[in-house]
Scaffold this active site. Structure first.
Site, PDB file in Angstrom:
ATOM      1  N   CYS A  94      -7.936  -0.763   2.372  1.00  0.00           N
ATOM      2  CA  CYS A  94      -7.134  -1.960   2.098  1.00  0.00           C
ATOM      3  C   CYS A  94      -6.147  -2.050   3.255  1.00  0.00           C
ATOM      4  CB  CYS A  94      -6.474  -1.873   0.724  1.00  0.00           C
ATOM      5  SG  CYS A  94      -5.676  -0.291   0.360  1.00  0.00           S
ATOM      6  N   THR A  95      -4.869  -2.271   2.998  1.00  0.00           N
ATOM      7  CA  THR A  95      -3.895  -2.276   4.092  1.00  0.00           C
ATOM      8  C   THR A  95      -3.433  -0.852   4.405  1.00  0.00           C
ATOM      9  OG1 THR A  95      -3.137  -4.525   3.592  1.00  0.00           O
ATOM     10  CG2 THR A  95      -1.664  -3.137   4.881  1.00  0.00           C
ATOM     11  N   ALA A  96      -2.841  -0.202   3.415  1.00  0.00           N
ATOM     12  CA  ALA A  96      -2.326   1.154   3.619  1.00  0.00           C
ATOM     13  C   ALA A  96      -3.303   2.232   3.172  1.00  0.00           C
ATOM     14  CB  ALA A  96      -1.004   1.320   2.869  1.00  0.00           C
ATOM     15  N   GLY A  97      -4.303   1.848   2.382  1.00  0.00           N
ATOM     16  CA  GLY A  97      -5.223   2.844   1.842  1.00  0.00           C
ATOM     17  C   GLY A  97      -4.609   3.671   0.737  1.00  0.00           C
ATOM     18  N   LEU A  98      -3.664   3.078   0.000  1.00  0.00           N
ATOM     19  CA  LEU A  98      -2.929   3.824  -1.020  1.00  0.00           C
ATOM     20  C   LEU A  98      -3.066   3.240  -2.420  1.00  0.00           C
ATOM     21  CD1 LEU A  98       0.367   4.451   0.999  1.00  0.00           C
ATOM     22  CD2 LEU A  98      -1.604   5.976   0.735  1.00  0.00           C
ATOM     23  N   GLY A  99      -3.602   2.024  -2.550  1.00  0.00           N
ATOM     24  CA  GLY A  99      -3.718   1.393  -3.857  1.00  0.00           C
ATOM     25  C   GLY A  99      -5.107   0.854  -4.132  1.00  0.00           C
ATOM     26  N   ARG A 100      -5.449  -0.263  -3.496  1.00  0.00           N
ATOM     27  CA  ARG A 100      -6.729  -0.917  -3.768  1.00  0.00           C
ATOM     28  C   ARG A 100      -7.923  -0.067  -3.354  1.00  0.00           C
ATOM     29  NH1 ARG A 100      -5.295  -6.369  -0.629  1.00  0.00           N
ATOM     30  NH2 ARG A 100      -4.080  -4.815   0.548  1.00  0.00           N
TER      31      ARG A 100
END
EC number: 3.1.3.-
Length: 375
Positions: free
Chosen positions: A193-199
């Protein structure tokens, strides 16, 4: 007086409603919470910056840092955990399994080469255009560069950032696309995703839970041992129940008695923390009213009264998170708590859900039946 009512009218959406559901892009960002740093990555790929820098380069770097700080602040408040993303450090990732990587967004075409060098065959992007524009990522350039190779494929399957309900609703179609891509391309798959921490962690967990045979908690423990992150487990649980029981909805009415305020809005619920819905004032009743169809599940929300974010202490309130934030919440239940579907949903949304062989087979068959999305 503020109250929540579950009205008797309900509707059941067929499984086919998952086919190609797309959501609106997010509005700006949430403005609650405090940023803090956390040690995120045990193994990272980091851009090296060396040599003298001009004032223009320094200014650009400062802008990137400010954007990262703003994004991290909003991620922390929205995810309910202290999380940090430094876009200016470049792409970072972790192998969760030998064939599955969770990471941050690609920033340049050269990142395609980095991933090819470690055996990646599928790049699976969950970002929306607004996410890419925020950090100035040229997604078209990256995709066109990937097309110059015949041994790697770049795919997009958008999920709205900081929105657990959009994640829940989009998961079946997104995991379907991921499942088919992995079967087609083989090799290593890079989910970001953007940060690779949620989605991205959430989509990876859903794939491991629904397709690869892991119990959800086992998959989550494995993920956390490789990469510190905060996937929304409730969204994965609810999405599994939605596939097996159908996405049932009920009308919920929210009212607030405060004739003195000028505007009253709500954020959270099924729209995420980046958007707001206005309540309408009923002069005859002297109430601000919002009626909304919500699928079965638990929804957190906050009110914005004349621009000020607040909760109603007379209604259900969540426990405080690590930063002390609390929200109101509403639980939407099946009208018949003893029905087969209600019991199945209760089991799948419990603390340690697992799927039977038959349930996992049904989910796989459902994933295979979803028409492919473009991109």
């Amino acid at each position: 007086m503020f109250c929540v009512q579950n009205l008797p009218r309900s509707s059941a959406l067929p499984l086919q409603s998952f086919k190609s559901h797309q959501r609106r892009p997010p509005c700006s960002v949430n403005t609650l919470g405090v940023m803090s740093n956390v040690n995120l990555h045990r193994s990272m790929a980091v851009k090296a910056i060396s040599g003298p820098t001009s004032s223009a380069e320094t200014s650009d770097a400062n802008v990137e840092e400010e954007k990262s700080e703003t994004y991290s602040t909003n991620m922390t408040e929205a995810m309910g955990a202290v999380l940090t993303y430094r876009h200016e450090l470049g792409i970072n990732y972790n192998f969760i399994r030998p064939d599955l990587i969770v990471g941050s967004c690609l920033q340049t075409p050269e990142d395609v080469d980095k991933l090819r060098s470690i055996g990646v065959k599928t790049i699976f992007c969950l970002q929306q255009n607004s996410d890419l524009e925020y950090f100035g990522v040229d997604i078209n350039g990256i995709r066109e560069y990937a097309k110059t190779y015949d041994d790697i494929q770049h795919l997009r399957a958008e999920i709205r950032d900081f929105d657990a309900f959009d994640l829940r609703v989009r998961l079946p179609a997104v995991v379907s696309k991921l499942y088919k891509a992995i079967n087609r391309n083989g090799g290593v798959t890079y989910v970001h995703c953007t940060a690779g921490l949620g989605r991205a962690p959430a989509v990876t967990l859903a794939y491991m839970f629904w397709v690869q045979g892991y119990k959800l908690i086992e998959a989550h423990n494995l993920l956390q041992s490789k990469r510190s992150c905060f996937p929304k487990l409730d969204a994965i649980k609810s999405a599994a129940a939605d596939i097996l029981t159908g996405l049932r909805k009920k009308v919920v009415t929210l009212t607030w008695k405060n004739p003195d305020c000028t505007t009253l809005e709500i954020s959270g619920l099924d729209i995420g923390w980046g958007q707001r819905i206005p309540l309408q004032f009923d002069e005859e009743q002297g109430l601000w009213i919002l009626r909304r169809e919500l699928a079965e599940g638990c929804y957190e929300y906050k009110y914005i009264v004349d621009g000020e974010w607040t909760i109603n202490e007379n209604e259900l309130v969540t426990s405080a998170n690590k930063d002390g934030h609390v929200n109101n919440f509403v639980q939407v239940f099946d009208d018949n708590p003893d029905s087969f579907n209600a019991n199945l949903r209760k089991r799948l949304t419990g603390d340690d859900p697992d799927l039977s062989m038959d349930e996992r087979l049904k989910i796989r068959q459902f994933l295979e039946s979803i028409p492919d999305e473009e991109q």
